[in-house]
Write a protein that holds these residues in place. Structure first.
Motif, PDB file in Angstrom:
ATOM      1  N   GLY A 109       6.261 -16.157   3.013  1.00 54.46           N
ATOM      2  CA  GLY A 109       7.379 -16.733   3.737  1.00 54.46           C
ATOM      3  C   GLY A 109       8.680 -16.737   2.971  1.00 54.46           C
ATOM      4  O   GLY A 109       9.741 -16.986   3.553  1.00 54.46           O
ATOM      5  N   ARG A 110       8.641 -16.488   1.673  1.00 53.38           N
ATOM      6  CA  ARG A 110       9.866 -16.469   0.858  1.00 53.38           C
ATOM      7  C   ARG A 110      10.145 -15.090   0.270  1.00 53.38           C
ATOM      8  O   ARG A 110      11.301 -14.698   0.130  1.00 53.38           O
ATOM      9  CB  ARG A 110       9.767 -17.482  -0.282  1.00 53.38           C
ATOM     10  CG  ARG A 110       9.598 -18.915   0.166  1.00 53.38           C
ATOM     11  CD  ARG A 110       9.742 -19.879  -1.010  1.00 53.38           C
ATOM     12  NE  ARG A 110       8.748 -19.619  -2.050  1.00 53.38           N
ATOM     13  CZ  ARG A 110       9.046 -19.447  -3.337  1.00 53.38           C
ATOM     14  NH1 ARG A 110      10.296 -19.486  -3.736  1.00 53.38           N
ATOM     15  NH2 ARG A 110       8.081 -19.231  -4.229  1.00 53.38           N
ATOM     16  N   PHE A 111       9.099 -14.373  -0.101  1.00 55.44           N
ATOM     17  CA  PHE A 111       9.247 -13.057  -0.727  1.00 55.44           C
ATOM     18  C   PHE A 111       8.811 -11.973   0.259  1.00 55.44           C
ATOM     19  O   PHE A 111       7.884 -12.166   1.046  1.00 55.44           O
ATOM     20  CB  PHE A 111       8.379 -12.951  -1.980  1.00 55.44           C
ATOM     21  CG  PHE A 111       8.762 -13.862  -3.104  1.00 55.44           C
ATOM     22  CD1 PHE A 111       9.791 -14.780  -2.991  1.00 55.44           C
ATOM     23  CD2 PHE A 111       8.063 -13.808  -4.303  1.00 55.44           C
ATOM     24  CE1 PHE A 111      10.137 -15.623  -4.039  1.00 55.44           C
ATOM     25  CE2 PHE A 111       8.394 -14.633  -5.360  1.00 55.44           C
ATOM     26  CZ  PHE A 111       9.431 -15.547  -5.224  1.00 55.44           C
ATOM     27  N   THR A 112       9.474 -10.815   0.161  1.00 57.36           N
ATOM     28  CA  THR A 112       9.103  -9.675   0.990  1.00 57.36           C
ATOM     29  C   THR A 112       9.077  -8.429   0.124  1.00 57.36           C
ATOM     30  O   THR A 112      10.062  -8.118  -0.564  1.00 57.36           O
ATOM     31  CB  THR A 112      10.105  -9.474   2.137  1.00 57.36           C
ATOM     32  OG1 THR A 112      10.185 -10.667   2.918  1.00 57.36           O
ATOM     33  CG2 THR A 112       9.654  -8.321   3.026  1.00 57.36           C
ATOM     34  N   ILE A 113       7.962  -7.727   0.171  1.00 61.32           N
ATOM     35  CA  ILE A 113       7.828  -6.478  -0.571  1.00 61.32           C
ATOM     36  C   ILE A 113       7.949  -5.315   0.399  1.00 61.32           C
ATOM     37  O   ILE A 113       7.350  -5.320   1.475  1.00 61.32           O
ATOM     38  CB  ILE A 113       6.490  -6.426  -1.348  1.00 61.32           C
ATOM     39  CG1 ILE A 113       6.445  -5.203  -2.263  1.00 61.32           C
ATOM     40  CG2 ILE A 113       5.293  -6.497  -0.431  1.00 61.32           C
ATOM     41  CD1 ILE A 113       5.272  -5.219  -3.240  1.00 61.32           C
ATOM     42  N   THR A 114       8.770  -4.337   0.024  1.00 59.84           N
ATOM     43  CA  THR A 114       8.964  -3.137   0.844  1.00 59.84           C
ATOM     44  C   THR A 114       9.030  -1.933  -0.083  1.00 59.84           C
ATOM     45  O   THR A 114       9.154  -2.080  -1.307  1.00 59.84           O
ATOM     46  CB  THR A 114      10.264  -3.217   1.661  1.00 59.84           C
ATOM     47  OG1 THR A 114      11.380  -3.413   0.761  1.00 59.84           O
ATOM     48  CG2 THR A 114      10.238  -4.354   2.663  1.00 59.84           C
ATOM     49  N   SER A 170       0.822  -1.201   0.000  1.00 61.25           N
ATOM     50  CA  SER A 170       0.000   0.000   0.000  1.00 61.25           C
ATOM     51  C   SER A 170       0.861   1.259   0.000  1.00 61.25           C
ATOM     52  O   SER A 170       2.078   1.212   0.064  1.00 61.25           O
ATOM     53  CB  SER A 170      -0.911  -0.006   1.219  1.00 61.25           C
ATOM     54  OG  SER A 170      -0.136  -0.038   2.406  1.00 61.25           O
ATOM     55  N   TRP A 171       0.184   2.386  -0.057  1.00 59.68           N
ATOM     56  CA  TRP A 171       0.855   3.681  -0.213  1.00 59.68           C
ATOM     57  C   TRP A 171       2.028   3.875   0.753  1.00 59.68           C
ATOM     58  O   TRP A 171       3.114   4.257   0.339  1.00 59.68           O
ATOM     59  CB  TRP A 171      -0.149   4.807   0.009  1.00 59.68           C
ATOM     60  CG  TRP A 171      -1.288   4.825  -0.936  1.00 59.68           C
ATOM     61  CD1 TRP A 171      -1.411   4.130  -2.102  1.00 59.68           C
ATOM     62  CD2 TRP A 171      -2.488   5.571  -0.771  1.00 59.68           C
ATOM     63  NE1 TRP A 171      -2.623   4.411  -2.676  1.00 59.68           N
ATOM     64  CE2 TRP A 171      -3.309   5.294  -1.893  1.00 59.68           C
ATOM     65  CE3 TRP A 171      -2.957   6.467   0.192  1.00 59.68           C
ATOM     66  CZ2 TRP A 171      -4.563   5.870  -2.059  1.00 59.68           C
ATOM     67  CZ3 TRP A 171      -4.198   7.035   0.023  1.00 59.68           C
ATOM     68  CH2 TRP A 171      -4.985   6.736  -1.100  1.00 59.68           C
ATOM     69  N   ALA A 172       1.771   3.676   2.030  1.00 58.02           N
ATOM     70  CA  ALA A 172       2.805   3.933   3.034  1.00 58.02           C
ATOM     71  C   ALA A 172       3.485   2.642   3.491  1.00 58.02           C
ATOM     72  O   ALA A 172       4.304   2.671   4.405  1.00 58.02           O
ATOM     73  CB  ALA A 172       2.204   4.656   4.231  1.00 58.02           C
ATOM     74  N   GLY A 173       3.125   1.548   2.873  1.00 54.50           N
ATOM     75  CA  GLY A 173       3.752   0.272   3.208  1.00 54.50           C
ATOM     76  C   GLY A 173       3.143  -0.439   4.385  1.00 54.50           C
ATOM     77  O   GLY A 173       3.664  -1.462   4.836  1.00 54.50           O
ATOM     78  N   GLU A 174       2.017   0.049   4.878  1.00 56.90           N
ATOM     79  CA  GLU A 174       1.431  -0.554   6.071  1.00 56.90           C
ATOM     80  C   GLU A 174       0.645  -1.812   5.761  1.00 56.90           C
ATOM     81  O   GLU A 174       0.346  -2.600   6.668  1.00 56.90           O
ATOM     82  CB  GLU A 174       0.535   0.469   6.790  1.00 56.90           C
ATOM     83  CG  GLU A 174      -0.784   0.785   6.095  1.00 56.90           C
ATOM     84  CD  GLU A 174      -0.650   1.829   5.002  1.00 56.90           C
ATOM     85  OE1 GLU A 174       0.467   2.056   4.504  1.00 56.90           O
ATOM     86  OE2 GLU A 174      -1.689   2.414   4.639  1.00 56.90           O
ATOM     87  N   ILE A 175       0.306  -2.010   4.505  1.00 54.13           N
ATOM     88  CA  ILE A 175      -0.440  -3.198   4.089  1.00 54.13           C
ATOM     89  C   ILE A 175       0.356  -3.906   2.998  1.00 54.13           C
ATOM     90  O   ILE A 175       0.786  -3.285   2.030  1.00 54.13           O
ATOM     91  CB  ILE A 175      -1.831  -2.828   3.539  1.00 54.13           C
ATOM     92  CG1 ILE A 175      -2.661  -2.106   4.608  1.00 54.13           C
ATOM     93  CG2 ILE A 175      -2.562  -4.083   3.064  1.00 54.13           C
ATOM     94  CD1 ILE A 175      -3.958  -1.543   4.071  1.00 54.13           C
ATOM     95  N   THR A 176       0.534  -5.194   3.177  1.00 56.17           N
ATOM     96  CA  THR A 176       1.165  -6.015   2.144  1.00 56.17           C
ATOM     97  C   THR A 176       0.310  -7.246   1.895  1.00 56.17           C
ATOM     98  O   THR A 176      -0.380  -7.740   2.798  1.00 56.17           O
ATOM     99  CB  THR A 176       2.584  -6.454   2.535  1.00 56.17           C
ATOM    100  OG1 THR A 176       2.540  -7.167   3.782  1.00 56.17           O
ATOM    101  CG2 THR A 176       3.515  -5.256   2.667  1.00 56.17           C
ATOM    102  N   ARG A 177       0.355  -7.724   0.682  1.00 55.53           N
ATOM    103  CA  ARG A 177      -0.376  -8.934   0.302  1.00 55.53           C
ATOM    104  C   ARG A 177       0.530  -9.790  -0.550  1.00 55.53           C
ATOM    105  O   ARG A 177       1.325  -9.279  -1.343  1.00 55.53           O
ATOM    106  CB  ARG A 177      -1.638  -8.575  -0.475  1.00 55.53           C
ATOM    107  CG  ARG A 177      -2.709  -7.873   0.350  1.00 55.53           C
ATOM    108  CD  ARG A 177      -3.336  -8.809   1.366  1.00 55.53           C
ATOM    109  NE  ARG A 177      -4.418  -8.179   2.116  1.00 55.53           N
ATOM    110  CZ  ARG A 177      -4.265  -7.570   3.269  1.00 55.53           C
ATOM    111  NH1 ARG A 177      -3.061  -7.524   3.828  1.00 55.53           N
ATOM    112  NH2 ARG A 177      -5.302  -7.037   3.876  1.00 55.53           N
ATOM    113  N   TYR A 178       0.403 -11.115  -0.411  1.00 51.86           N
ATOM    114  CA  TYR A 178       1.243 -12.053  -1.149  1.00 51.86           C
ATOM    115  C   TYR A 178       0.417 -13.177  -1.725  1.00 51.86           C
ATOM    116  O   TYR A 178      -0.566 -13.633  -1.117  1.00 51.86           O
ATOM    117  CB  TYR A 178       2.317 -12.656  -0.239  1.00 51.86           C
ATOM    118  CG  TYR A 178       3.290 -11.658   0.320  1.00 51.86           C
ATOM    119  CD1 TYR A 178       3.071 -11.063   1.553  1.00 51.86           C
ATOM    120  CD2 TYR A 178       4.437 -11.303  -0.393  1.00 51.86           C
ATOM    121  CE1 TYR A 178       3.967 -10.132   2.067  1.00 51.86           C
ATOM    122  CE2 TYR A 178       5.337 -10.382   0.120  1.00 51.86           C
ATOM    123  CZ  TYR A 178       5.092  -9.798   1.340  1.00 51.86           C
ATOM    124  OH  TYR A 178       5.979  -8.886   1.850  1.00 51.86           O
TER     125      TYR A 178
END
Length: 123
Positions: A66-71, A52-60
Motif C-alpha cells: 500500500g505504500r511501495f510500488t515496484i515496476t 517477475s521477469w515481465a512484471g506480471e507478478i509482484t510481491r511485497y
C-alpha cells in the motif's frame, strides 16, 4: 556477472516520497527477477519487494504493501521502487538484487547484488 547499480536514495521527511532505481546490465535483463531488500543499522537485511521477469507478478513485505510500488522497464534495463508515505522506520540501506528465478522473496535465491543506496527518513 550481472552488474547492478542502485540510485535514488536520500534524505526525506516522514510522509514524503522517494523513487529508487535499479539498473542491471545484460541482454537478458527481461529474463531476471528483481528484488529490493533493505538493511537498517543493527538489523538483518530483509525483503521489501520483488517483481517477475515481465512484471506480471509482484510481491511485497507487509509493511511495504500500500505504500511501495515496484515496476520495471525492460527496454531500459531498469526496475523502480516508488516509496510513498515514508516512515522513520523505513530508514535503511536499500539493495537491489537479481535472480535467475521468475521472482523470489528469499535472499539466498538472488545471485547478483548492488552496493546499496541509503534512504534516511527524518521524523
Amino acid at each position: 556477472q550481472v552488474p547492478v547499480v542502485e540510485s535514488g536514495g536520500g534524505l526525506v521527511q516522514a510522509g514524503g516520497s522517494l523513487r529508487l532505481s535499479c539498473a542491471a546490465s545484460g541482454r537478458t535483463f527481461s529474463s531476471y527477477g528483481i528484488g529490493w531488500f533493505r538493511q537498517a543499522p543493527g538489523k538483518e537485511r530483509e525483503f521489501v519487494a520483488a517483481i517477475s521477469w515481465a512484471g506480471e507478478i509482484t510481491r511485497y513485505e507487509d509493511s511495504a504493501k500500500g505504500r511501495f510500488t515496484i515496476t520495471r522497464d525492460n527496454a531500459k534495463n531498469t526496475v523502480f521502487l516508488q516509496m510513498n508515505s515514508l516512515k522513520p522506520e523505513d530508514t535503511a540501506v536499500y539493495y537491489c538484487a537479481v535472480t535467475k528465478f521468475l521472482y523470489a522473496s528469499v535472499q539466498d535465491e538472488y545471485q547478483y547484488w548492488g552496493q546499496g543506496t541509503q534512504v534516511t527518513v527524518s521524523s
